[in-house]
Write a protein that holds these residues in place. Sequence first.
Motif, short mmCIF file in Angstrom:
data_model
loop_
_atom_site.label_atom_id
_atom_site.label_comp_id
_atom_site.label_asym_id
_atom_site.label_seq_id
_atom_site.Cartn_x
_atom_site.Cartn_y
_atom_site.Cartn_z
N ALA A 166 55.69 35.12 44.73
CA ALA A 166 54.93 33.96 45.21
C ALA A 166 53.48 34.34 45.53
CB ALA A 166 55.61 33.37 46.45
N THR A 167 53.29 35.51 46.14
CA THR A 167 51.94 35.97 46.47
C THR A 167 51.13 36.23 45.21
OG1 THR A 167 52.75 36.97 48.51
CG2 THR A 167 50.61 37.72 47.71
N CYS A 168 51.75 36.85 44.22
CA CYS A 168 51.05 37.10 42.95
C CYS A 168 50.66 35.78 42.30
CB CYS A 168 51.91 37.93 42.00
SG CYS A 168 52.05 39.66 42.51
N ASN A 169 51.56 34.80 42.32
CA ASN A 169 51.23 33.49 41.76
C ASN A 169 50.11 32.81 42.53
OD1 ASN A 169 53.01 33.54 39.60
ND2 ASN A 169 54.67 32.64 40.78
N LYS A 170 50.12 32.95 43.84
CA LYS A 170 49.08 32.34 44.68
C LYS A 170 47.72 32.95 44.40
CE LYS A 170 47.82 31.47 49.48
NZ LYS A 170 48.21 31.60 50.89
N TYR A 171 47.66 34.25 44.18
CA TYR A 171 46.40 34.95 44.00
C TYR A 171 46.15 35.35 42.54
CZ TYR A 171 46.17 35.18 49.05
OH TYR A 171 46.10 34.86 50.38
N ILE A 172 46.70 34.60 41.60
CA ILE A 172 46.60 34.98 40.19
C ILE A 172 45.15 35.08 39.71
CG2 ILE A 172 46.81 32.65 39.21
CD1 ILE A 172 48.80 34.06 37.17
N LYS A 173 44.29 34.20 40.18
CA LYS A 173 42.88 34.27 39.77
C LYS A 173 42.20 35.51 40.35
CE LYS A 173 42.32 29.31 39.19
NZ LYS A 173 41.69 28.10 39.68
N GLU A 174 42.52 35.84 41.59
CA GLU A 174 41.93 37.01 42.21
C GLU A 174 42.43 38.29 41.54
OE1 GLU A 174 43.21 34.39 43.73
OE2 GLU A 174 41.72 33.68 45.16
N ILE A 175 43.72 38.30 41.18
CA ILE A 175 44.28 39.46 40.48
C ILE A 175 43.58 39.65 39.14
CG2 ILE A 175 46.35 40.37 39.34
CD1 ILE A 175 47.97 39.04 41.66
N ALA A 176 43.36 38.54 38.43
CA ALA A 176 42.66 38.61 37.14
C ALA A 176 41.24 39.15 37.32
CB ALA A 176 42.63 37.24 36.49
N ALA A 177 40.57 38.76 38.40
CA ALA A 177 39.21 39.26 38.66
C ALA A 177 39.23 40.76 38.92
CB ALA A 177 38.59 38.51 39.84
N ILE A 178 40.20 41.23 39.68
CA ILE A 178 40.32 42.67 39.96
C ILE A 178 40.61 43.42 38.66
CG2 ILE A 178 41.71 44.44 41.12
CD1 ILE A 178 42.10 42.33 43.41
N GLN A 179 41.46 42.83 37.81
CA GLN A 179 41.84 43.49 36.56
C GLN A 179 40.68 43.62 35.58
OE1 GLN A 179 45.27 41.18 35.38
NE2 GLN A 179 46.68 42.60 36.38
N LYS A 180 39.62 42.85 35.77
CA LYS A 180 38.42 43.03 34.94
C LYS A 180 37.81 44.41 35.18
CE LYS A 180 37.05 38.21 34.51
NZ LYS A 180 36.01 37.22 34.82
N TYR A 181 37.92 44.90 36.41
CA TYR A 181 37.35 46.20 36.78
C TYR A 181 38.39 47.32 36.75
CZ TYR A 181 33.60 43.18 38.25
OH TYR A 181 32.60 42.23 38.25
N ILE A 182 39.66 46.96 36.94
CA ILE A 182 40.75 47.94 36.91
C ILE A 182 41.82 47.38 35.98
CG2 ILE A 182 42.37 49.29 38.29
CD1 ILE A 182 40.72 48.55 40.78
N PRO A 183 41.67 47.58 34.67
CA PRO A 183 42.63 47.02 33.71
C PRO A 183 44.06 47.47 34.01
CG PRO A 183 40.71 47.91 32.57
CD PRO A 183 40.60 48.32 34.01
N GLY A 184 44.97 46.51 33.96
CA GLY A 184 46.38 46.80 34.19
C GLY A 184 46.79 46.87 35.65
N TRP A 185 45.83 46.70 36.57
CA TRP A 185 46.15 46.79 37.99
C TRP A 185 47.08 45.66 38.39
CZ3 TRP A 185 45.54 43.43 42.09
CH2 TRP A 185 45.77 43.97 43.35
N LEU A 186 48.06 45.97 39.21
CA LEU A 186 48.93 44.97 39.83
C LEU A 186 49.12 45.36 41.29
CD1 LEU A 186 51.71 44.49 37.15
CD2 LEU A 186 49.95 42.85 37.79
N PRO A 187 49.29 44.36 42.16
CA PRO A 187 49.57 44.69 43.56
C PRO A 187 50.86 45.51 43.66
CG PRO A 187 49.21 42.33 43.27
CD PRO A 187 49.27 42.93 41.91
N ALA A 188 50.90 46.40 44.61
CA ALA A 188 52.10 47.21 44.80
C ALA A 188 53.29 46.33 45.10
CB ALA A 188 51.87 48.20 45.94
N CYS A 189 54.39 46.62 44.44
CA CYS A 189 55.63 45.88 44.68
C CYS A 189 56.22 46.36 46.00
CB CYS A 189 56.59 46.14 43.54
SG CYS A 189 57.98 45.00 43.48
#
Length: 61
Positions: A34-57
Amino acid sequence: MHIAYSALQNTTRPIAADKITEEQLSIRFKAYHATCNKYIKEIAAIQKYIPGWLPACPNHG
């Protein structure tokens, strides 16, 4: 972006592996999803600088 990154960090102390139930693991995974879905745009923005990055499970023990 720092706020989004900080919000996705695990700030709780891990529970000993023998104390974690299947229900707790299920709740943790659902909350993570749910958190990943809520912050999907922010995660995509971070991944522009850190390709493949995902929040720690959440810790699974």
